[in-house]
Each structure stands twice: as C-alpha cells, then as structure tokens.
Design an enzyme around this catalytic site. Structure first.
Site, PDB file in Angstrom:
ATOM      1  N   THR A  66      41.929  39.720 -82.167  1.00 18.45           N
ATOM      2  CA  THR A  66      40.793  39.868 -83.096  1.00 18.45           C
ATOM      3  C   THR A  66      40.923  39.072 -84.405  1.00 18.45           C
ATOM      4  O   THR A  66      39.911  38.556 -84.886  1.00 18.45           O
ATOM      5  CB  THR A  66      40.495  41.359 -83.389  1.00 18.45           C
ATOM      6  OG1 THR A  66      41.727  42.021 -83.653  1.00 18.45           O
ATOM      7  CG2 THR A  66      39.783  42.015 -82.213  1.00 18.45           C
ATOM      8  N   GLN A  86      29.017  23.941 -66.648  1.00 20.22           N
ATOM      9  CA  GLN A  86      30.371  24.517 -66.662  1.00 20.22           C
ATOM     10  C   GLN A  86      30.656  25.143 -68.034  1.00 20.22           C
ATOM     11  O   GLN A  86      31.271  26.206 -68.137  1.00 20.22           O
ATOM     12  CB  GLN A  86      31.411  23.427 -66.355  1.00 20.22           C
ATOM     13  CG  GLN A  86      31.274  22.878 -64.937  1.00 20.22           C
ATOM     14  CD  GLN A  86      32.259  21.752 -64.629  1.00 20.22           C
ATOM     15  OE1 GLN A  86      32.872  21.169 -65.515  1.00 20.22           O
ATOM     16  NE2 GLN A  86      32.399  21.437 -63.353  1.00 20.22           N
ATOM     17  N   TRP A  87      30.178  24.480 -69.067  1.00 20.94           N
ATOM     18  CA  TRP A  87      30.415  24.952 -70.443  1.00 20.94           C
ATOM     19  C   TRP A  87      29.778  26.342 -70.636  1.00 20.94           C
ATOM     20  O   TRP A  87      30.314  27.217 -71.309  1.00 20.94           O
ATOM     21  CB  TRP A  87      29.790  23.956 -71.422  1.00 20.94           C
ATOM     22  CG  TRP A  87      30.564  23.770 -72.697  1.00 20.94           C
ATOM     23  CD1 TRP A  87      30.848  24.737 -73.618  1.00 20.94           C
ATOM     24  CD2 TRP A  87      31.150  22.559 -73.180  1.00 20.94           C
ATOM     25  NE1 TRP A  87      31.565  24.203 -74.657  1.00 20.94           N
ATOM     26  CE2 TRP A  87      31.758  22.867 -74.421  1.00 20.94           C
ATOM     27  CE3 TRP A  87      31.208  21.251 -72.724  1.00 20.94           C
ATOM     28  CZ2 TRP A  87      32.423  21.917 -75.192  1.00 20.94           C
ATOM     29  CZ3 TRP A  87      31.865  20.308 -73.493  1.00 20.94           C
ATOM     30  CH2 TRP A  87      32.469  20.633 -74.698  1.00 20.94           C
ATOM     31  N   HIS A  90      31.297  29.930 -70.497  1.00 19.25           N
ATOM     32  CA  HIS A  90      32.106  30.493 -71.594  1.00 19.25           C
ATOM     33  C   HIS A  90      31.213  31.368 -72.458  1.00 19.25           C
ATOM     34  O   HIS A  90      30.633  30.935 -73.453  1.00 19.25           O
ATOM     35  CB  HIS A  90      32.802  29.365 -72.374  1.00 19.25           C
ATOM     36  CG  HIS A  90      33.807  28.684 -71.504  1.00 19.25           C
ATOM     37  ND1 HIS A  90      35.120  29.082 -71.459  1.00 19.25           N
ATOM     38  CD2 HIS A  90      33.670  27.706 -70.583  1.00 19.25           C
ATOM     39  CE1 HIS A  90      35.763  28.357 -70.553  1.00 19.25           C
ATOM     40  NE2 HIS A  90      34.901  27.507 -70.012  1.00 19.25           N
ATOM     41  N   SER A  99      15.417  21.137 -75.327  1.00 28.16           N
ATOM     42  CA  SER A  99      14.553  21.703 -74.292  1.00 28.16           C
ATOM     43  C   SER A  99      13.801  20.611 -73.542  1.00 28.16           C
ATOM     44  O   SER A  99      13.210  19.724 -74.155  1.00 28.16           O
ATOM     45  CB  SER A  99      13.550  22.646 -74.968  1.00 28.16           C
ATOM     46  OG  SER A  99      12.515  22.941 -74.067  1.00 28.16           O
ATOM     47  N   ARG A 101      11.275  21.423 -71.891  1.00 28.37           N
ATOM     48  CA  ARG A 101       9.876  21.875 -71.937  1.00 28.37           C
ATOM     49  C   ARG A 101       9.201  21.316 -73.184  1.00 28.37           C
ATOM     50  O   ARG A 101       8.055  20.907 -73.170  1.00 28.37           O
ATOM     51  CB  ARG A 101       9.791  23.399 -72.039  1.00 28.37           C
ATOM     52  CG  ARG A 101      10.291  24.144 -70.835  1.00 28.37           C
ATOM     53  CD  ARG A 101      10.045  25.618 -71.015  1.00 28.37           C
ATOM     54  NE  ARG A 101       8.647  25.962 -70.744  1.00 28.37           N
ATOM     55  CZ  ARG A 101       8.073  27.088 -71.104  1.00 28.37           C
ATOM     56  NH1 ARG A 101       8.746  27.999 -71.776  1.00 28.37           N
ATOM     57  NH2 ARG A 101       6.812  27.321 -70.813  1.00 28.37           N
ATOM     58  N   ARG A 196      40.043  24.567 -70.025  1.00 30.12           N
ATOM     59  CA  ARG A 196      39.332  23.302 -69.804  1.00 30.12           C
ATOM     60  C   ARG A 196      40.127  22.049 -70.142  1.00 30.12           C
ATOM     61  O   ARG A 196      39.659  20.942 -69.869  1.00 30.12           O
ATOM     62  CB  ARG A 196      38.009  23.322 -70.576  1.00 30.12           C
ATOM     63  CG  ARG A 196      37.051  24.424 -70.137  1.00 30.12           C
ATOM     64  CD  ARG A 196      36.714  24.348 -68.658  1.00 30.12           C
ATOM     65  NE  ARG A 196      35.712  25.361 -68.293  1.00 30.12           N
ATOM     66  CZ  ARG A 196      35.181  25.480 -67.083  1.00 30.12           C
ATOM     67  NH1 ARG A 196      35.541  24.673 -66.114  1.00 30.12           N
ATOM     68  NH2 ARG A 196      34.301  26.436 -66.826  1.00 30.12           N
TER      69      ARG A 196
HETATM   70  C1  LIG Z   1      39.181  25.059 -62.937  1.00 30.90           C
HETATM   71  C2  LIG Z   1      38.010  25.991 -63.006  1.00 30.90           C
HETATM   72  C3  LIG Z   1      37.248  26.196 -61.884  1.00 30.90           C
HETATM   73  C4  LIG Z   1      36.145  27.079 -61.923  1.00 30.90           C
HETATM   74  N1  LIG Z   1      35.375  27.247 -60.819  1.00 30.90           N
HETATM   75  C5  LIG Z   1      34.304  28.070 -60.840  1.00 30.90           C
HETATM   76  C6  LIG Z   1      33.459  28.259 -59.698  1.00 30.90           C
HETATM   77  O1  LIG Z   1      33.692  27.674 -58.661  1.00 30.90           O
HETATM   78  N2  LIG Z   1      32.387  29.072 -59.815  1.00 30.90           N
HETATM   79  C7  LIG Z   1      32.121  29.770 -60.974  1.00 30.90           C
HETATM   80  O2  LIG Z   1      31.139  30.517 -61.007  1.00 30.90           O
HETATM   81  N3  LIG Z   1      32.884  29.619 -62.067  1.00 30.90           N
HETATM   82  C8  LIG Z   1      33.959  28.794 -62.039  1.00 30.90           C
HETATM   83  N4  LIG Z   1      34.725  28.626 -63.162  1.00 30.90           N
HETATM   84  C9  LIG Z   1      34.348  29.340 -64.384  1.00 30.90           C
HETATM   85  C10 LIG Z   1      35.286  30.566 -64.609  1.00 30.90           C
HETATM   86  O3  LIG Z   1      35.172  31.486 -63.543  1.00 30.90           O
HETATM   87  C11 LIG Z   1      34.908  31.253 -65.930  1.00 30.90           C
HETATM   88  O4  LIG Z   1      33.594  31.761 -65.822  1.00 30.90           O
HETATM   89  C12 LIG Z   1      34.968  30.308 -67.117  1.00 30.90           C
HETATM   90  O5  LIG Z   1      36.177  29.604 -67.097  1.00 30.90           O
HETATM   91  C13 LIG Z   1      34.819  31.086 -68.425  1.00 30.90           C
HETATM   92  O6  LIG Z   1      35.997  31.821 -68.646  1.00 30.90           O
HETATM   93  P1  LIG Z   1      36.003  33.247 -69.333  1.00 30.90           P
HETATM   94  O7  LIG Z   1      35.228  34.230 -68.528  1.00 30.90           O
HETATM   95  O8  LIG Z   1      37.458  33.568 -69.594  1.00 30.90           O
HETATM   96  O9  LIG Z   1      35.277  32.915 -70.724  1.00 30.90           O
HETATM   97  P2  LIG Z   1      34.263  33.823 -71.571  1.00 30.90           P
HETATM   98  O10 LIG Z   1      33.034  34.088 -70.798  1.00 30.90           O
HETATM   99  O11 LIG Z   1      34.118  33.132 -72.884  1.00 30.90           O
HETATM  100  O12 LIG Z   1      34.997  35.179 -71.733  1.00 30.90           O
HETATM  101  C14 LIG Z   1      36.163  35.280 -72.548  1.00 30.90           C
HETATM  102  C15 LIG Z   1      36.928  36.527 -72.111  1.00 30.90           C
HETATM  103  O13 LIG Z   1      36.140  37.672 -72.427  1.00 30.90           O
HETATM  104  C16 LIG Z   1      36.327  38.653 -71.399  1.00 30.90           C
HETATM  105  N5  LIG Z   1      35.040  38.894 -70.759  1.00 30.90           N
HETATM  106  C17 LIG Z   1      33.902  38.167 -70.881  1.00 30.90           C
HETATM  107  N6  LIG Z   1      32.922  38.703 -70.167  1.00 30.90           N
HETATM  108  C18 LIG Z   1      33.432  39.793 -69.561  1.00 30.90           C
HETATM  109  C19 LIG Z   1      32.906  40.773 -68.690  1.00 30.90           C
HETATM  110  N7  LIG Z   1      31.640  40.729 -68.248  1.00 30.90           N
HETATM  111  N8  LIG Z   1      33.700  41.747 -68.264  1.00 30.90           N
HETATM  112  C20 LIG Z   1      34.997  41.819 -68.670  1.00 30.90           C
HETATM  113  N9  LIG Z   1      35.577  40.919 -69.497  1.00 30.90           N
HETATM  114  C21 LIG Z   1      34.790  39.937 -69.946  1.00 30.90           C
HETATM  115  C22 LIG Z   1      37.360  38.103 -70.426  1.00 30.90           C
HETATM  116  O14 LIG Z   1      38.637  38.557 -70.816  1.00 30.90           O
HETATM  117  C23 LIG Z   1      37.230  36.616 -70.622  1.00 30.90           C
HETATM  118  O15 LIG Z   1      38.408  35.894 -70.268  1.00 30.90           O
HETATM  119  C24 LIG Z   1      35.811  27.757 -63.133  1.00 30.90           C
HETATM  120  C25 LIG Z   1      36.615  27.552 -64.267  1.00 30.90           C
HETATM  121  C26 LIG Z   1      37.682  26.679 -64.217  1.00 30.90           C
HETATM  122  C27 LIG Z   1      38.509  26.479 -65.484  1.00 30.90           C
END
Ligand SMILES: Cc1cc2nc3c(=O)[nH]c(=O)nc-3n(C[C@H](O)[C@H](O)[C@H](O)COP(=O)(O)OP(=O)(O)OC[C@H]3O[C@@H](n4cnc5c(N)ncnc54)[C@H](O)[C@@H]3O)c2cc1C
Length: 237
Positions: A66, A86-87, A90, A99, A101, A196
């Site tokens: 935190t 992909q971004w 996060h 946009s 639109r 990333r």
């Molecule tokens: C090499 C690579 C390959 C990937 N391939 C795929 C793919 O094929 N398909 C696909 O859909 N995605 C894919 N991803 C995306 C991956 O699954 C994550 O969605 C992405 O990296 C974001 O990470 P995050 O959830 O940690 O980040 P954030 O969404 O920023 O979340 C940060 C942290 O907050 C917590 N958090 C956030 N939301 C929740 C929740 N709802 N419940 C509980 N805890 C939560 C978790 O601890 C999480 O680590 C890929 C990512 C990478 C790096």
C-alpha cells in the site's frame, strides 16, 4: 498511398507525477512511499537516506504494497491496437483512449522493421521465437504494407459514402496505432513491469514496457533501484 505513415516504435511520454505540495515538509517524490509507511509509527523523513533505502527494500520484501500506491504517474502512450488490448488487462490503472466514434482515425500503422519478424515456434506456449531471415522479413513487410493500404482505402470509401465512423472502423487492422493516457501507481507499475518486461511478454509490449521503466527510473530512482535489487517482482499483488 502517400498519406499513410508506417511506425516501428512505441511512444511513451510522462505527462504528470505525484509531487508533495509546498508545505508537505519534504520535496523528494521518492519519499512518498517511505513517508506513507512511516506514518504508522509517526515518523517522517525530509531527505532520502540509507535508512529510507533500507525501509523501502523491507517494504518490498514483506510485500507491504500500500505505501507504493501513494505515488502515481500519468503517461501518454501510442502503440498498435493489439498492444493496447494487452495493456488493458492491467485493471489497477486508469485509461482514456482516443475514440474511433468521435474522430476520424489517422493512417498510422505499426510496421515491424525487416529484422524484427519472428517465426512461429512449433511447440504451443513456447515463447522462444527464432528471427525470420531478412528476405522473409522484407516479404512480410510488403504484405502487411499492401494490406494496410487496402484497409485504409476501404475505411475512406465507407466514410465517403456516409457510413458512421463507429462502423467504418471495422475494416481497420489491429496494427493501427492508438493513443491513450495511462495513470498508474507505483505498486501497480511494479506488477506491470514485472510481467511486461519479462521475456515471456510479447516483444511489442516489452519494448513499450522498457520505455515505461526508463520513465519510472528517471522520476523515482530510489524506488526503481530498490525494486530492481529486490528481484523485479510484484509487490504483494
Ligand atoms: C506473458 C503473458 C501472457 C498472457 N496471456 C494471456 C492470455 O492468453 N489471455 C488473457 O486473457 N490474458 C493474458 N495475459 C494477461 C494476464 O492474465 C493478466 O490479465 C495481466 O497480466 C494483468 O495482470 P494482473 O491481473 O496482475 O494486473 P491488474 O489487473 O492490474 O491487477 C493487479 C493485481 O490486483 C489483484 N486483482 C485484480 N483484479 C482482481 C480480481 N478480480 N480478483 C482478485 N484479485 C484481483 C491481483 O493480485 C492482480 O495481480 C497474459 C499476460 C502475460 C504477461
């Protein structure tokens, strides 16, 4: 088509960073996480010292995430649509994107350089890509270029016939460049950079992530040093 621009690099610019106000008692923005942590024991630092460096490493090691949420950065980013998708996974961050639109898209397309094409590995989920030879790279570039020109013509044709921008965009390819603002705190940045800049991430988002890392290093050098020395991991995500 002369108006088309082909781009091979992402753009990352820092627009804003958290900054203590004049009477906060400290000016160094690198003190934001450690001073946030020190409030629990009523402590406070005015100049970043070795004690602060030790505390910062301790917070990271103990996954005490935190305090790192009090330091925030805002970026302007331009990447192709497929990188933007992909971004957007996060979720712990804020986005505002141009946009399709409200404005007509600009003919700016991502086009990898000749020596930046990869061969599909035979094994599924294998992230080790061999480079394509230069002549194949050159051929791939020509195919993609011709495709973009054709798609751009189709987009213009739909618009000139009065079709709404929000529908005309359907013919535009995934390598169209898009621009967005991205606001994110240091805890979430640690998670983003850990995932990333890793070799498993796709090269196009890695290139942009390394540019983001340069900005983090520039504005929060002590945080960046502590995070790198602690193994470049997420902080309690
Ligand atoms: C090499 C690579 C390959 C990937 N391939 C795929 C793919 O094929 N398909 C696909 O859909 N995605 C894919 N991803 C995306 C991956 O699954 C994550 O969605 C992405 O990296 C974001 O990470 P995050 O959830 O940690 O980040 P954030 O969404 O920023 O979340 C940060 C942290 O907050 C917590 N958090 C956030 N939301 C929740 C929740 N709802 N419940 C509980 N805890 C939560 C978790 O601890 C999480 O680590 C890929 C990512 C990478 C790096």
């Amino acid at each position: 088509v002369s108006e088309i621009e082909f781009i091979s690099e992402p753009t990352v610019k820092t627009l804003a960073v958290s900054r203590p106000v004049e009477d906060a008692g400290f000016t160094d923005i690198d003190l934001l996480p450690v001073n946030a942590a020190r409030v629990s024991a009523s402590g406070f630092s005015t100049d970043y010292s070795s004690r602060d460096a030790g505390l910062e490493r301790r917070l990271i090691a103990d996954l005490h995430g935190t305090p790192f949420e009090h330091a925030v950065m805002t970026f302007f980013i331009e990447v192709p649509l497929f990188v933007n998708a992909q971004w957007h996974t996060h979720r712990w961050s804020s986005f505002n994107q141009e946009s399709a639109r409200y404005s007509e898209m600009k003919p700016r397309f991502y086009l990898p350089k000749e020596d930046d094409w990869r061969l599909q590995p035979e094994k599924r989920m294998d992230y080790k890509y061999d480079p394509a030879c230069e002549s194949l790279g050159s051929k791939a570039r020509s195919i993609l270029k011709a495709f973009c020109e054709e798609q751009w013509e189709a987009y213009k044709l739909l618009l000139s016939n009065g079709i709404a921008r929000e529908q005309a965009r359907m013919v535009l390819p995934e390598n169209l460049m898009t621009r967005f603002w991205w606001t994110v705190n240091l805890r979430s940045l640690a998670n983003f950079l850990s995932l990333r800049t890793d070799e498993h991430a796709q090269k196009e988002i890695r290139d942009a992530a390394f540019l983001i890392e340069e900005e983090v290093k520039k504005y929060f050098p002590e945080f960046h040093k502590a995070w790198v020395e602690s193994g470049r991991k997420a902080i309690g995500a």
